[in-house]
Scaffold this active site. Structure first.
Site, PDB file in Angstrom:
ATOM      1  N   THR A 330       1.183  -1.282  -0.145  1.00 25.49           N
ATOM      2  CA  THR A 330      -0.454   0.192   0.150  1.00 25.49           C
ATOM      3  C   THR A 330       0.802   0.771  -0.298  1.00 25.49           C
ATOM      4  O   THR A 330       1.677   1.254   0.539  1.00 25.49           O
ATOM      5  CB  THR A 330      -0.838  -0.139   0.714  1.00 25.49           C
ATOM      6  OG1 THR A 330      -1.572   1.048   1.591  1.00 25.49           O
ATOM      7  CG2 THR A 330       0.318  -0.321   2.628  1.00 25.49           C
ATOM      8  N   HIS A 382       2.485 -11.445  14.643  1.00 28.78           N
ATOM      9  CA  HIS A 382       3.432 -12.146  15.373  1.00 28.78           C
ATOM     10  C   HIS A 382       3.277 -13.853  15.931  1.00 28.78           C
ATOM     11  O   HIS A 382       4.335 -13.965  16.238  1.00 28.78           O
ATOM     12  CB  HIS A 382       3.804 -10.829  16.747  1.00 28.78           C
ATOM     13  CG  HIS A 382       4.988 -10.947  17.025  1.00 28.78           C
ATOM     14  ND1 HIS A 382       6.017 -11.461  16.955  1.00 28.78           N
ATOM     15  CD2 HIS A 382       5.882  -9.766  17.934  1.00 28.78           C
ATOM     16  CE1 HIS A 382       7.106 -11.741  17.419  1.00 28.78           C
ATOM     17  NE2 HIS A 382       7.223 -10.818  17.876  1.00 28.78           N
TER      18      HIS A 382
END
Length: 411
Positions: A330, A382
């Site tokens: 993006t 994560h």
């Protein structure tokens, strides 16, 4: 009398309903075959319905109504096909406006979006070459014409354009009362889905963002040196996105944990490189996919990005255009963003955010020099990706951009 039913067309197995956002014609108009009739918004895509036959149209459904696939929303009396068609943009305010240039048959059938953009950018639709069906001018055609026009005229036209004359009377416009300070309009299906997916991504993933900065000097020099030759050979400009896409593909190969996703208690490892590209449209941010970026050269990537961006602006993206992406890029830098923490495009495991290029003082070989610098942001899940892998991935991209020879040698 021969009545033909206008039905909501099937759009994919996962789409069962949508909202008829607006009619492009008025109730009782005489329409032509293949003329755009309505705009349908679903939770995934926005599409247009066209007339299967010429004739007089009678509405069965009003704008803003939720409709199901296959539902009849209007009928067309084909026996009235010989009647004089009503002007597509017959708005009351048009009487007060200055006389418009003569329009071709193709230009009178344009959607409200095309007419609105043409009014805002002061572009004469009759002089724009259409790339749509039957030579119809699309919004992308008008935007392209506006980009090639002088900037001053575009800005002055946007300021001078009157909203009341930019849209047809049949298009519902929600505005605040003259004495009011607020207005209320229902969120589109697409915007509702965007909102749900973003919140879901934040709730379901252990999202973390790591940052780095990159010196854009080498890439900017390459573009400046070879831009003209690149355009002559390939017909497209050499942009920054092709460099970053190539860098991402190489980094995904070097750090395969980024090119994976979680499915329950299983890890799905992707062995292909379909990259999602975030594209800003009037209706919201969409992320169509560019396929097999590892097999495309720089020109192929630039062309593919241009094609999906044009389809996004014209509202022509279909479900297949969104499926199967491994990683998302993006670029908030085109709007001037200095730094951000992009949200993961689930079920992917990471997203790269690009930002504005600014000249900044940096230390180089013991001296302070001015360099065109960009901040990079990598948001990652994560649960699947460790900090070491995320930082390594981002460093790989930094190295490839600062020394583009690495992209040629795949190191």
């Amino acid at each position: 009398m021969s009545l033909i039913e206008v039905k909501i067309p099937p759009l994919g197995e996962s789409i069962s309903s949508g909202v008829l956002a607006k009619w492009h014609v008025a109730d009782g108009d005489v329409v032509k075959k293949d003329q755009p009739l309505f705009e349908l918004e679903t939770d995934k895509i926005t599409s247009e319905g066209v007339a299967e036959s010429a004739g007089k149209i009678t509405f069965k459904v009003q704008p803003g109504t939720e409709v199901k696939i296959g539902e009849v929303v209007a009928t067309i009396d084909s026996s009235a096909a010989g009647a004089t068609p009503a002007p597509a943009a017959a708005a009351p305010a048009a009487k007060e406006a200055a006389p418009a240039p003569a329009k071709t048959a193709a230009s009178t059938e344009q959607s409200p979006a095309v007419r609105r953009v043409a009014a805002e950018t002061n572009i004469d639709v009759s002089k724009v070459e259409g790339t749509g069906k039957a030579g119809r001018v699309t919004k992308g055609d008008v935007l392209a014409a506006a980009e090639s026009a002088p900037k001053a005229s575009t800005v002055s036209a946007a300021v001078a354009a009157a909203p009341s004359s930019a849209l047809p009377a049949s298009a519902p416009v929600v505005t605040a009362p003259a004495t009011g300070r607020r207005s209320r309009v229902k969120m589109s299906k697409l915007r509702q889905t965007i909102a749900k997916r973003l919140v879901s991504a934040q709730h379901e993933a252990a999202m973390l963002t790591t940052f780095n900065e990159v010196d854009m000097s080498a890439v900017m020099e390459l573009r400046k040196k070879y831009q003209d030759d690149f355009v002559k050979k390939n017909g497209v400009k050499l942009g920054f996105m092709s460099f970053f896409t190539k860098a991402v593909v190489q980094a995904l190969k070097d750090v395969p944990a980024i090119n994976a996703q979680l499915d329950g208690d299983e890890v799905i490892q992707n062995h292909y490189f379909d990259i999602s590209m975030a594209v800003s449209t009037e209706k919201g941010l969409v992320v169509p996919v560019v396929r097999d970026c590892d097999k495309l050269d720089m020109a192929g990537i630039e062309k593919a990005i241009g094609e999906v961006a044009k389809k996004a602006r014209d509202g022509k993206l279909g479900l297949p255009d969104f499926e199967g992406g491994c990683f998302t890029i993006t670029n908030g830098g085109i709007f001037g963003s200095m730094l951000s923490t992009p949200i993961i495009n689930a079920p992917q495991s990471a997203i790269l955010g690009l930002h504005a290029i600014n000249d900044r003082p940096v230390a180089l070989n013991g001296q302070v020099v001015i360099r065109p610098m960009m901040y990079l942001a990598l948001s990652y899940d994560h649960r699947l990706v460790d900090g070491k892998e995320a930082v390594t991935f981002l460093v790989k991209i930094k190295q490839a951009i600062e020394d583009p020879t690495r992209l040629l040698l795949s190191v």
